[in-house]
Design an enzyme around this catalytic site. Structure first.
Site, PDB file in Angstrom:
ATOM      1  N   ILE A  78       0.838  -1.202   0.000  1.00  0.00           N
ATOM      2  CA  ILE A  78       0.000   0.000   0.000  1.00  0.00           C
ATOM      3  C   ILE A  78       0.873   1.252   0.000  1.00  0.00           C
ATOM      4  O   ILE A  78       0.669   2.181  -0.798  1.00  0.00           O
ATOM      5  CB  ILE A  78      -0.974  -0.007   1.201  1.00  0.00           C
ATOM      6  CG1 ILE A  78      -2.028  -1.105   1.010  1.00  0.00           C
ATOM      7  CG2 ILE A  78      -1.652   1.360   1.359  1.00  0.00           C
ATOM      8  CD1 ILE A  78      -2.969  -1.279   2.196  1.00  0.00           C
ATOM      9  N   TYR A 121      -6.155  -3.974  18.150  1.00  0.00           N
ATOM     10  CA  TYR A 121      -5.999  -3.407  16.802  1.00  0.00           C
ATOM     11  C   TYR A 121      -7.128  -2.416  16.506  1.00  0.00           C
ATOM     12  O   TYR A 121      -6.890  -1.332  15.966  1.00  0.00           O
ATOM     13  CB  TYR A 121      -6.001  -4.555  15.795  1.00  0.00           C
ATOM     14  CG  TYR A 121      -5.673  -4.165  14.378  1.00  0.00           C
ATOM     15  CD1 TYR A 121      -4.374  -3.820  14.008  1.00  0.00           C
ATOM     16  CD2 TYR A 121      -6.647  -4.194  13.388  1.00  0.00           C
ATOM     17  CE1 TYR A 121      -4.056  -3.503  12.694  1.00  0.00           C
ATOM     18  CE2 TYR A 121      -6.347  -3.878  12.072  1.00  0.00           C
ATOM     19  CZ  TYR A 121      -5.053  -3.527  11.730  1.00  0.00           C
ATOM     20  OH  TYR A 121      -4.749  -3.210  10.424  1.00  0.00           O
ATOM     21  N   LYS A 125      -6.684   1.570  15.732  1.00  0.00           N
ATOM     22  CA  LYS A 125      -7.158   2.212  14.503  1.00  0.00           C
ATOM     23  C   LYS A 125      -8.184   3.297  14.803  1.00  0.00           C
ATOM     24  O   LYS A 125      -8.245   4.317  14.120  1.00  0.00           O
ATOM     25  CB  LYS A 125      -7.708   1.153  13.542  1.00  0.00           C
ATOM     26  CG  LYS A 125      -6.643   0.181  13.058  1.00  0.00           C
ATOM     27  CD  LYS A 125      -5.406   0.887  12.489  1.00  0.00           C
ATOM     28  CE  LYS A 125      -4.346  -0.049  11.992  1.00  0.00           C
ATOM     29  NZ  LYS A 125      -3.183   0.652  11.416  1.00  0.00           N
TER      30      LYS A 125
END
Length: 281
Positions: free
Chosen positions: A14, A170, A174
């Site tokens: 990415i 996680y 985020k």
């Protein structure tokens, strides 16, 4: 000769896709905890005509981040940040996920804000996971957004007894990334710069393939089978969004998060991916 500089953290598919889209004519300084990964991406980009250099960088270390920035400044003004560094729920324990993905990203945004050139722009790669978790209270959101970086990991909501598993860690990381970008965008704006986050869904990368083959593989395969797009995404599709955000066409966009997940989150809340029990994430 001095050049404008792009910092790319996280030597993956990415990050490279975005750097290839936006990094021409710039010095691209690539930082990754595994120097061989940074060197591999730098080699691919150099052989494609870009001016790229690899460095070892540990996102969980402020000193390491500052060393990367200092190296970048040797080449010229820092005008772009692409943060694609991080670890996934199958790759690391809870403590590492919080230290790298949550604390490290907050420190990186803070340190780059100090040096970003007027007109500069940053994107950080978050995740659809941040959109799956139940809403936090306004007070908790503000804590994630505004707590001084060195105090972040002391927050009550981030203590081990309040984190169920690596996926929960996680998701919290985020969610923090998104809130941190909002708060940081105010400070970046004082420098005439912009910063946004992108929350990809399942994107085919080596990291994702690890997940497909890991203990949660069937979960992920089911996710993209039952999302409206019916497939996982590609790194270049994430780069399409980054190109908008980092170009003049995105000049009025800052402090925002862009979900690019083929509709998986929509299906999770309102379609066939909806969990049978409210406490299933």
């Amino acid at each position: 000769m001095k050049k404008d500089v792009m910092i790319l953290t996280g030597a993956g598919q990415i990050g490279m896709a975005i750097a290839r889209r936006m990094g021409y004519g710039k010095k691209i300084v690539i930082g990754d905890k595994k120097p061989e990964n940074a060197q591999a991406i730098a080699k691919i980009m150099t052989e494609a005509g870009f001016d790229a250099e690899a460095m070892e960088m540990d996102l969980s270390s402020r000193e390491s981040i500052k060393n990367l920035i200092a190296k970048a400044q040797e080449y010229g003004d820092i005008t772009m940040l692409v943060n694609a560094a991080g670890v996934s729920p199958s790759q690391a324990p809870i403590e590492a996920i919080l230290k790298v993905d949550l604390y490290g990203t907050a420190v990186l945004l803070e340190e780059v804000e100090k040096v970003i050139k007027e007109g500069g722009v940053g994107v950080t790669i978050s995740s659809q996971s941040g959109h799956r978790m139940p809403a936090l209270t306004p007070e908790e959101d503000e804590q994630l957004a505004c707590t001084p970086t060195e105090e972040l990991l002391n927050l009550e909501i981030l203590q081990p007894e309040n984190i169920k598993d690596t996926l929960h860690a996680y998701q919290m990381a985020k969610r923090c990334n998104e809130k941190r970008v909002m708060a940081e965008s105010v400070k970046w704006g004082e420098k005439g710069a912009r910063v946004n986050s992108i929350s990809p869904g399942i994107i085919v990368t080596p990291l994702a393939i690890d997940e497909f083959n890991g203990p949660r593989g069937d979960f992920y395969k089911n996710m993209f089978a039952k999302c409206p797009a019916g497939r996982p995404g590609t790194a270049d599709e994430v780069a399409n969004v980054a190109e908008l955000l980092m170009s003049d066409k995105g000049a009025f966009i800052t402090g925002s998060d862009f979900l690019i997940d083929g509709g998986a989150t929509a299906s999770y809340f309102y379609g066939p991916l909806k969990p049978e029990e409210s406490n299933v994430r």
